[in-house]
Design an enzyme around this catalytic site. Structure first.
Site, PDB file in Angstrom:
ATOM      1  N   ASP A 197      97.074  57.452  74.052  1.00 46.61           N
ATOM      2  CA  ASP A 197      97.807  57.849  75.255  1.00 46.61           C
ATOM      3  C   ASP A 197      96.828  58.002  76.420  1.00 46.61           C
ATOM      4  O   ASP A 197      95.639  58.256  76.216  1.00 46.61           O
ATOM      5  CB  ASP A 197      98.521  59.174  74.976  1.00 46.61           C
ATOM      6  CG  ASP A 197      99.526  59.530  76.057  1.00 46.61           C
ATOM      7  OD1 ASP A 197      99.887  58.646  76.856  1.00 46.61           O
ATOM      8  OD2 ASP A 197      99.955  60.697  76.092  1.00 46.61           O
ATOM      9  N   GLU A 198      97.338  57.856  77.644  1.00 45.80           N
ATOM     10  CA  GLU A 198      96.530  58.029  78.863  1.00 45.80           C
ATOM     11  C   GLU A 198      95.269  57.162  78.814  1.00 45.80           C
ATOM     12  O   GLU A 198      94.163  57.622  79.127  1.00 45.80           O
ATOM     13  CB  GLU A 198      96.150  59.505  79.053  1.00 45.80           C
ATOM     14  CG  GLU A 198      97.329  60.459  79.121  1.00 45.80           C
ATOM     15  CD  GLU A 198      98.115  60.383  80.418  1.00 45.80           C
ATOM     16  OE1 GLU A 198      97.835  59.472  81.233  1.00 45.80           O
ATOM     17  OE2 GLU A 198      99.011  61.209  80.626  1.00 45.80           O
ATOM     18  N   LYS A 258     106.819  57.759  78.580  1.00 46.23           N
ATOM     19  CA  LYS A 258     105.804  57.193  77.682  1.00 46.23           C
ATOM     20  C   LYS A 258     105.649  58.008  76.398  1.00 46.23           C
ATOM     21  O   LYS A 258     105.462  57.436  75.319  1.00 46.23           O
ATOM     22  CB  LYS A 258     104.469  57.064  78.397  1.00 46.23           C
ATOM     23  CG  LYS A 258     103.791  58.366  78.770  1.00 46.23           C
ATOM     24  CD  LYS A 258     102.467  58.121  79.451  1.00 46.23           C
ATOM     25  CE  LYS A 258     101.816  59.422  79.874  1.00 46.23           C
ATOM     26  NZ  LYS A 258     101.481  60.298  78.727  1.00 46.23           N
ATOM     27  N   THR A 259     105.713  59.349  76.483  1.00 46.84           N
ATOM     28  CA  THR A 259     105.572  60.165  75.280  1.00 46.84           C
ATOM     29  C   THR A 259     106.711  59.889  74.313  1.00 46.84           C
ATOM     30  O   THR A 259     106.525  59.815  73.095  1.00 46.84           O
ATOM     31  CB  THR A 259     105.526  61.664  75.640  1.00 46.84           C
ATOM     32  OG1 THR A 259     104.462  61.892  76.560  1.00 46.84           O
ATOM     33  CG2 THR A 259     105.297  62.517  74.399  1.00 46.84           C
ATOM     34  N   ARG A 315     104.936  63.600  91.477  1.00 41.21           N
ATOM     35  CA  ARG A 315     105.253  64.870  90.801  1.00 41.21           C
ATOM     36  C   ARG A 315     106.629  65.367  91.223  1.00 41.21           C
ATOM     37  O   ARG A 315     107.220  66.197  90.539  1.00 41.21           O
ATOM     38  CB  ARG A 315     104.228  65.961  91.152  1.00 41.21           C
ATOM     39  CG  ARG A 315     102.780  65.707  90.782  1.00 41.21           C
ATOM     40  CD  ARG A 315     102.574  65.222  89.385  1.00 41.21           C
ATOM     41  NE  ARG A 315     102.562  63.767  89.333  1.00 41.21           N
ATOM     42  CZ  ARG A 315     102.737  63.055  88.225  1.00 41.21           C
ATOM     43  NH1 ARG A 315     102.976  63.649  87.093  1.00 41.21           N
ATOM     44  NH2 ARG A 315     102.691  61.737  88.259  1.00 41.21           N
ATOM     45  N   GLN A 338      97.491  55.730  87.954  1.00 39.88           N
ATOM     46  CA  GLN A 338      97.246  57.169  87.827  1.00 39.88           C
ATOM     47  C   GLN A 338      95.845  57.466  87.296  1.00 39.88           C
ATOM     48  O   GLN A 338      95.600  58.541  86.754  1.00 39.88           O
ATOM     49  CB  GLN A 338      98.303  57.804  86.916  1.00 39.88           C
ATOM     50  CG  GLN A 338      99.712  57.712  87.466  1.00 39.88           C
ATOM     51  CD  GLN A 338     100.706  58.464  86.605  1.00 39.88           C
ATOM     52  OE1 GLN A 338     100.783  59.699  86.628  1.00 39.88           O
ATOM     53  NE2 GLN A 338     101.490  57.729  85.838  1.00 39.88           N
TER      54      GLN A 338
END
Length: 665
Positions: free
Chosen positions: A213-214, A32-33, A599, A244
């Site tokens: 973002d997020e 995504k970044t 993770r 998330q």
């Protein structure tokens, strides 16, 4: 834009959609970044002005990473004009320009949690009756909730009015000190836009292209802020993953991403499902767990990384055996492969679970680090110097002034300080104004009066020096520290020479930090203080943790990745936590488990105990209800052989697998 073609089709679609609202559902590890940074570059390539682009995220660490990536894609001059920051940093920028509309001065101070608690303690001590008690932390939380509920405190009938009185006095004293807290930054910015449409329009015009973002972590105020900024053009791109969303306990509203269409009608929706982090087995386990949440946007992660090892689910007799198994497994893998210790992570639900792990790792001399330790900027000596700097930019900041007024000791005792506070309250002025008042000084002895005059003169002189346009901030601060003999203060107050040397080095590091800030920013001392106050991500690092096993909670692990992951204590009462069943947060607990699974890059081991020490005695444990949701095709369920202290045979493992699934229903 040659790099554009390195993106997969879904990433390209997200990058190319530049007009109108866009929802990018970015699963864990889907890049995504990269999409956000490439979208910024694509906007510039297609004629957008850099000063019209805003990218907002939640932490300074994430903002710095994004800023660095953008700098690799676009011209240096363009990169500097793009605004990439956190929500709170954005609000500071807006308020510095327009907060005068709300009756504040532009040089307002920002109180962190320690400052808030100090002010609240002072207020409680001043206004509470002998039979009234209010915990400062409880009061701080109540104030925060009240601010986010339209500034009102509702109290049950018959209860004391002390909480309301503390709240209102707290706000009055903040305003008198020309100070705000973290909640105020968001609240005042939204109020500013709501009550002054011309200000809102100015910032809407400034930021024509907005990326958040997020987005699953936003609260109601942050959503309102985004709605105001995107009010005219609707060029709002939000990136996030409802699967998330794990911060409901601190105000995040997963509904913001689930109901995005209600706020920005007819958006384009792009799903990023190709995972670049984990193996197919790990992703299969994650997908099988999260699909049981009833309210979510459907998506399914997949990978081209191959199947990899199956996820191991290990039952152990107790928490001591759990620790022994996990540490020995890490040690074995490290010895066989020669991997760095930093490639291993142990993730737990509660901080108390780390104690046995730490003891075992220390005993075996395995280096480790705990993520989320005490911040460098929370150390006493650093808070002292920052308090000086805060007062030099805003002398009305009573809380910081009271911290430094006799640090180092300069002959202004507690009785003088109490008198100054009382006089400032009576005349509704700041403590600094009171100290400068001839009428107040007449109340003091000649010796104390001289000390007060010298202190006031010190602040006036250094304020003048620091606010010069080309001031060498770090050099001036070094001179200040010598003049007040702060090193001598450290040596007098520390119990050992080693402690004093460590604290002196911390002070030197702060001065270096200030110098580095001035090299990369033109925002001056107020900008430095704002960055320090807003930065909640700095981690205290020891000399030995550059290569160590990571011990970290599920919440702190979000956004990180490790080749080999161990999730420990996956039991009823821990994950999901007992209280989640009482307050209806089972879905968020499942998302927390999902975050832990995703993770892992190469291997994942999940452990649960038959019994665990609680309150000094062994208590029986039951495997988490989430474990039954794991896809058997992706998982090996193994029982721990107590007598031989080895994994059981394949037949025993199959028996345990059947028993566990029977137990879980």
């Amino acid at each position: 834009m040659a790099r554009f073609f390195d993106l997969n089709p879904e990433q390209q679609a997200a990058v190319k959609c530049t007009e109108g609202p866009l929802l990018v559902l970015a699963g864990a590890g889907t890049g995504k970044t990269r999409v956000i940074t490439m979208r910024i570059a694509y906007l510039l390539h297609n004629g957008a002005k850099p000063e019209n682009i805003l990218a907002v995220t939640f932490t300074n660490k994430a903002a710095n990473e994004m800023r660095a990536r953008v700098a690799q894609l676009v011209e240096k001059a363009e990169a500097k004009k793009i605004t990439i920051c956190t929500f709170h940093s954005l609000c500071v920028r807006i308020l510095r320009q327009d907060i005068d509309r709300l009756g504040y001065k532009s040089n307002f101070a920002i109180y962190d949690e320690g400052d808030q608690l100090g002010l609240i303690r002072k207020i409680i001590a001043r206004i509470s009756a002998k039979n009234e008690k209010l915990d400062p932390n409880q009061a701080k939380n109540l104030i925060s909730r009240a601010k986010n509920a339209q500034w009102k405190i509702k109290e049950p009938e018959g209860e004391s009015s002390l909480p309301a009185a503390v709240f209102h006095r707290y706000q009055e004293e903040l305003k008198t000190a020309n100070a705000v807290d973290f909640d105020d930054l968001l609240i005042l910015t939204v109020n500013l836009f709501e009550n002054h449409p011309d200000v809102a329009e100015k910032w809407q015009t400034r930021f024509r292209y907005i990326m958040v973002d997020e987005f699953q972590d936003t609260n109601g105020l942050q959503l309102e802020l985004v709605r105001y900024l995107g009010g005219n053009h609707h060029n709002v791109c939000v990136v996030g993953d409802d699967d998330q969303s794990i911060y409901g306990w601190r105000g995040a509203e997963v509904a913001n991403i689930l109901e995005f269409e209600h706020h920005f009608p007819n958006p384009e929706i792009v799903k990023l499902e190709q995972n670049y982090r984990s193996t197919a087995s790990i992703l299969g386990a994650a997908n099988s767990v999260i699909r049981h949440n009833p309210r979510r946007r459907p998506k399914s992660l997949w990978s081209q990384n191959g199947g990899g090892e199956k996820v191991t689910v290990m039952q152990v007799p107790d928490d001591h055996e759990e620790t022994g198994y996990v540490v020995s497994e890490i040690q074995k893998r490290q010895l066989i492969s020669g991997l760095n210790w930093s490639r291993f992570a142990i993730i737990f639900r509660m901080n108390s679970q780390s104690r046995l792990l730490e003891e075992s790792l220390r005993r075996l001399r395995i280096p480790y680090r705990i993520i989320g330790g005490r911040s460098f900027f929370e150390r006493r000596e650093i808070k002292d110097i920052l308090a000086y700097l805060a007062c030099l930019t805003n002398p009305s900041d009573d809380l910081n002034l009271l911290r430094i007024i006799n640090t180092p000791a300069r002959g202004i005792g507690s009785s003088t300080i109490e008198l100054a506070v009382a006089e400032s309250n009576q005349h509704k002025t700041s403590v600094f104004e009171t100290l400068r008042s001839p009428a107040f000084r007449e109340l003091l002895s000649s010796r104390t009066r001289a000390a007060v005059e010298k202190f006031s003169e010190l602040l006036d002189r250094y304020e003048t020096e620091l606010l010069q346009p080309l001031a060498n901030l770090s050099g001036i601060v070094e001179k200040l520290l010598v003049e007040i003999d702060y090193t001598g203060e450290l040596r007098r107050s520390c119990k050992t020479q080693e402690e004093a040397l460590n604290r002196e080095e911390n002070v030197r590091e702060l001065v270096r930090t200030l110098g580095d800030f001035q090299l990369r920013s033109t925002e001056g001392l107020t900008g430095f203080l704002a960055e320090v106050t807003l930065d909640q991500d700095r981690e205290e690092k020891s000399e030995n943790d550059s290569d160590g096993v990571t011990l970290i909670t599920f919440h702190a692990a979000k956004g990180l990745e490790f080749p080999h992951v161990f999730l420990v204590g996956i039991e009823e009462g821990i994950l999901p936590h007992d209280r989640s069943k009482l307050d209806g947060q089972l879905d968020e607990e499942r998302r927390l488990f999902y975050v832990g699974i995703t993770r892992a890059m190469e291997s994942l081991t999940i452990t649960h105990c038959a019994s665990r020490m609680k309150y000094g005695s062994a208590s029986p444990c039951h495997p988490s209800i989430f474990l039954k949701d794991l896809d058997p095709e992706c998982v090996d369920v193994v029982s721990y052989h107590v007598i031989a202290n080895q994994p059981a045979s394949e037949g025993t493992a199959r028996t345990h697998f059947a028993k566990m699934r029977e137990l879980l229903g």
